[in-house]
Design a protein around this motif. Structure first.
Motif, PDB file in Angstrom:
ATOM      1  N   LEU A  65       0.830  -1.210   0.000  1.00 50.22           N
ATOM      2  CA  LEU A  65       0.000   0.000   0.000  1.00 50.22           C
ATOM      3  C   LEU A  65       0.863   1.259   0.000  1.00 50.22           C
ATOM      4  O   LEU A  65       0.566   2.232  -0.702  1.00 50.22           O
ATOM      5  N   ALA A  77      -6.206   5.789  -6.057  1.00 47.90           N
ATOM      6  CA  ALA A  77      -7.032   4.580  -5.997  1.00 47.90           C
ATOM      7  C   ALA A  77      -6.910   3.867  -4.656  1.00 47.90           C
ATOM      8  O   ALA A  77      -7.556   2.853  -4.430  1.00 47.90           O
ATOM      9  N   VAL A  78      -6.069   4.420  -3.775  1.00 48.89           N
ATOM     10  CA  VAL A  78      -5.848   3.780  -2.473  1.00 48.89           C
ATOM     11  C   VAL A  78      -6.530   4.589  -1.385  1.00 48.89           C
ATOM     12  O   VAL A  78      -6.305   5.792  -1.273  1.00 48.89           O
ATOM     13  N   SER A  79      -7.377   3.942  -0.621  1.00 44.98           N
ATOM     14  CA  SER A  79      -7.962   4.634   0.528  1.00 44.98           C
ATOM     15  C   SER A  79      -7.992   3.684   1.713  1.00 44.98           C
ATOM     16  O   SER A  79      -8.325   2.516   1.577  1.00 44.98           O
ATOM     17  N   GLY A  80      -7.601   4.217   2.860  1.00 41.91           N
ATOM     18  CA  GLY A  80      -7.565   3.378   4.051  1.00 41.91           C
ATOM     19  C   GLY A  80      -6.269   2.600   4.126  1.00 41.91           C
ATOM     20  O   GLY A  80      -5.401   2.709   3.248  1.00 41.91           O
ATOM     21  N   GLY A  81      -6.154   1.832   5.189  1.00 48.52           N
ATOM     22  CA  GLY A  81      -4.904   1.124   5.436  1.00 48.52           C
ATOM     23  C   GLY A  81      -5.074  -0.376   5.308  1.00 48.52           C
ATOM     24  O   GLY A  81      -5.967  -0.865   4.620  1.00 48.52           O
ATOM     25  N   VAL A  82      -4.194  -1.079   5.992  1.00 50.77           N
ATOM     26  CA  VAL A  82      -4.188  -2.538   5.932  1.00 50.77           C
ATOM     27  C   VAL A  82      -5.437  -3.087   6.614  1.00 50.77           C
ATOM     28  O   VAL A  82      -5.842  -2.625   7.679  1.00 50.77           O
ATOM     29  N   ASP A  83      -6.060  -4.066   5.988  1.00 54.06           N
ATOM     30  CA  ASP A  83      -7.182  -4.790   6.578  1.00 54.06           C
ATOM     31  C   ASP A  83      -6.590  -5.920   7.421  1.00 54.06           C
ATOM     32  O   ASP A  83      -6.117  -6.933   6.884  1.00 54.06           O
TER      33      ASP A  83
END
Lengths: 485, 485
Positions: A65, A77-83
């Motif tokens: 990420l 296109a990247v939102s938020g962090g590691v799931d």
């Protein structure tokens, strides 16, 4: 003596079924020797189930990420962090749910006999195996090879034992993220887990005794890792130690002394304060060795403290190196030496060849070119000697530094690429004796340096090894230009 | 003759101010020679402004997103594809908006004289420069070095000239994505631009004459690239040629013959059908050479078709190699040869040294270890000989293949890692003569192979070069094990 007293006989008994033991057993069996492998836990060992593989699986999502976020055109296109749940599930997959049946199937295919249980010497070449299928005594006709690895050190800190501290095993096998995590120790495990848990969403405090983590690396490596950890929201306390630990109604209060003195309240403490060799429960006192000490070996991996040349050891238990890959290298050497000495190959030839550096019967690389990769973000990768190490070794040292951000290939890999490279050159011989890379995904850049060091390829020949444009590896050209070529 | 007739004198005149010319000029000037560099366009040339840098900038966003999508725990944070506008803006940044002032400033700092304009021979060592600041005549006291690069070939296809076809320059400098793009040619440019524009949102049709693209690489490379392009929605027509092109009310109708015969309607045609050496407008006929042909050179980069040893050439114009990095390597050799022969270093010593392979006065690597990286997705990287090339060279070849998906480090880099590695070994010498890697972000793995090839490091020494675990570079251990070590 009778077979009853001897117990079951094998040509070679390997104690410890991790990656190291597996490799020893595999190669030792190649000249027809009958080999047994003793393992009380999971075949495949620490690396497969509790170290390299699960830790890398927990680290990779945050790295991927971060890499995408650093590229205009991708970042949006990247939102938020590691799931975290997805990362844990993937980690479970990479460890096969801590099920070793695939590795057992591999063992079966090789003809190696797996003995489940704890092995303990009762005399030279004789071991008792308990706690497995059935207690039994086995005797090694020719050689015993110890590959029992190492275990985490639990420091004697008041209160620590009462708060159920994590070791690296717990950190790599967890299924939940502690909201607040204190990591004690600035070695590879401490840095990697501080990185992973920060990215998994924990508020991490990393406590490092020295002025920076990764004490064995060039100092800029630890410094860049600290900067990055802090940028990601971790707290890093340098020059600090944990004095005591105490349960509180809302968590665990950790008292820190030193430069970062104060009290930190967390939900979990991870102890990553080093490892000790796995020789405490082995009965080594019956063969004249001291429990708790590493097994000293020569470059053929043959133990120097036992007469008769029948005891070998490889991996962490020797105290020689602390990584899976170098342990496996030692395992290949040990297995080949055992196979040659006892399995019908010309002993004399093996011994003669083993006297030469870079023979396959001699673990020469352990002294000159041990690679280490830390999968933190940035990654840190080095091989051979640091500048300090080279000076200590009395070499006429030329140090070549290059800012990786100034490499064209880096500037199109990430918008604000941050990284650093260093080459350590032995002026007298005109060869590379060490190299360090710090930066995003530099791990795969290391092997070029390892080949240069091991191959003792002179700088004026390296001049003809053209790095492709525009890769980050073009730093090799800049290194050589900076060195005066 | 008078100074008037001679024109302005320099010791060395370098024609062409791309990366190759810059490097020649820089190194040629190191022994005190007075050097002029002639450039009619942007200083920094094709690579900086229209090839490597902008193409990589357009390719990196799609690669970074694909990498993140392949990692559980990261994939959920990615939605949507490449933001074309942001990618173009970043590309503009990497090309400094096609402004060469930073490179001109560097030139100034080196003492090299920049002459703006088109150079044309009017006789041996004498050039006329037109179209720049002011027409002038210059004479090279010692040497002229041609670094005029290459230009795209425009095939003679009916109707093609009428539809304003793109060349690679247009594709890398575009600011809008054609909804439908036909790419003509399966070389590096064709494959990279088909990949980039697919990821930027275009419906791409790639027309390849042969059975697969990347004809110079191992066949599995082109095959894996085709599979990946098709998975991303591109149309790939193999064994096909463009017969004619015609404007229609709604776009451009392209008639394809061969295995993919039919008509394709697109909005733009990109011609990537090879390049020809930049010798047409140089007046080389006045020095006895044929315009439009490459400048043949020996391993000191000295032209073989001109007497007197005063003409040198490096880069694409020689037809020797077609990459920036290898052209720069030739440029360093050419510059060093010129500096030594004419600039006060011992001529004899340079000549003697130049007779030896791997001397810095001899471009030995051009014959043995040219690296090539294609920044498609997957990336393709190779160096030295392919299997076919090695067999053609009459070597006793051992080919070692390894599926990169079976490497532990690959399995924690991406969930369904797809890739392939091949080592080509010369059995007689026990050394690596070629290597190919295909997979996500394998570009940085190549330099290890390049060092092994150039260093002629024997396999039994490479055995001691331990790859770090768990990296994808561990394929080196598997290669060697598979080779019988």
């Amino acid at each position: 003596m009778t077979e009853q007293q001897h117990g079951e006989q094998f040509d070679v008994v390997v104690v410890g079924g991790g990656a190291i033991g597996e490799n020893v057993a595999d190669r030792a069996g190649r000249t027809g020797l009958r080999v047994a492998l003793v393992e009380h836990g999971l075949v495949g060992g620490e690396c497969s189930y509790f170290a390299c593989m699960p830790s890398k699986a927990l680290l990779r999502p945050g790295g991927a990420l971060a890499a995408a976020r650093a590229v205009p055109g991708a970042a949006g296109a990247v939102s938020g962090g590691v799931d975290a749940a997805a990362a844990f599930a993937w980690r479970d997959e990479t460890t096969h749910g801590w099920d070793d049946s695939s590795q057992v199937a591999w063992l079966d295919s090789t003809g190696i006999t797996l003995l489940r249980g704890h092995a303990r010497f009762v005399g030279p070449r004789t071991l008792e195996i308990a706690g497995g299928d059935a207690p039994r005594r086995v005797q090694a006709r020719h050689a015993v090879v110890l590959a029992t690895g190492s275990w985490p050190v639990m420091p004697d800190i008041p209160g620590l034992a009462d708060v159920e501290p994590w070791t690296s095993r717990d950190a790599t096998s967890a299924h939940a993220v502690p909201p607040r995590l204190l990591v004690l120790g600035g070695g590879v495990v401490g840095v990697e887990m501080a990185t992973a848990y920060t990215e998994l969403g924990s508020q991490v405090t990393l406590v490092v005794r020295g002025p920076r983590p990764l004490a064995g690396a060039e100092s800029f490596a630890g410094d860049q890792v600290v900067t990055a950890l802090r940028e990601r929201g971790a707290r890093v306390l340098l020059g600090s130690e944990v004095a005591s630990v105490q349960k509180t109604p809302t968590g665990i209060a950790v008292t820190v002394t030193g430069d970062g003195a104060g009290t930190v309240e967390v939900d979990r403490v991870l102890v990553a304060a080093g490892r000790r060799p796995g020789t405490t429960e082995l009965g080594v006192e019956t063969i004249g060795l001291e429990p708790g000490r590493p097994i000293q070996v020569d470059d053929a991996l043959c133990a120097t403290g036992v007469d008769g040349g029948w005891l070998f050891a490889a991996g962490d238990v020797t105290g020689r190196t602390g990584t899976t890959h170098q342990g496996k290298y030692d395992a290949r050497v040990a297995g080949d030496v055992v196979a040659a000495r006892f399995g019908g190959e010309d002993d004399g030839r093996a011994a003669e060849s083993g006297a030469k550096p870079w023979s396959r019967f001699r673990a020469s690389a352990d002294h000159q070119s041990v690679p280490q990769v830390v999968f933190s973000h940035p990654e840190v990768a080095w091989v051979g000697l640091t500048e300090a190490g080279a000076r200590q070794a009395g070499l006429d040292v030329q140090v070549v530094d290059y800012d990786l951000a100034d490499i064209a290939g880096a500037s199109v890999f990430a918008k604000d690429y941050t990284g650093q490279g260093r080459l350590v050159v032995d002026r007298a011989r005109g060869v590379v004796v060490g190299a360090t890379f710090v930066g995003p995904e530099v791990a795969e850049m290391l092997h070029a340096a390892t080949i240069a060091v091991v191959g003792e390829v002179p700088l004026d020949r390296l001049w003809h090894a053209v790095p492709a444009y525009p890769t980050v590896s073009e730093v090799w050209l800049r290194f050589l230009e900076s060195a005066g070529l």
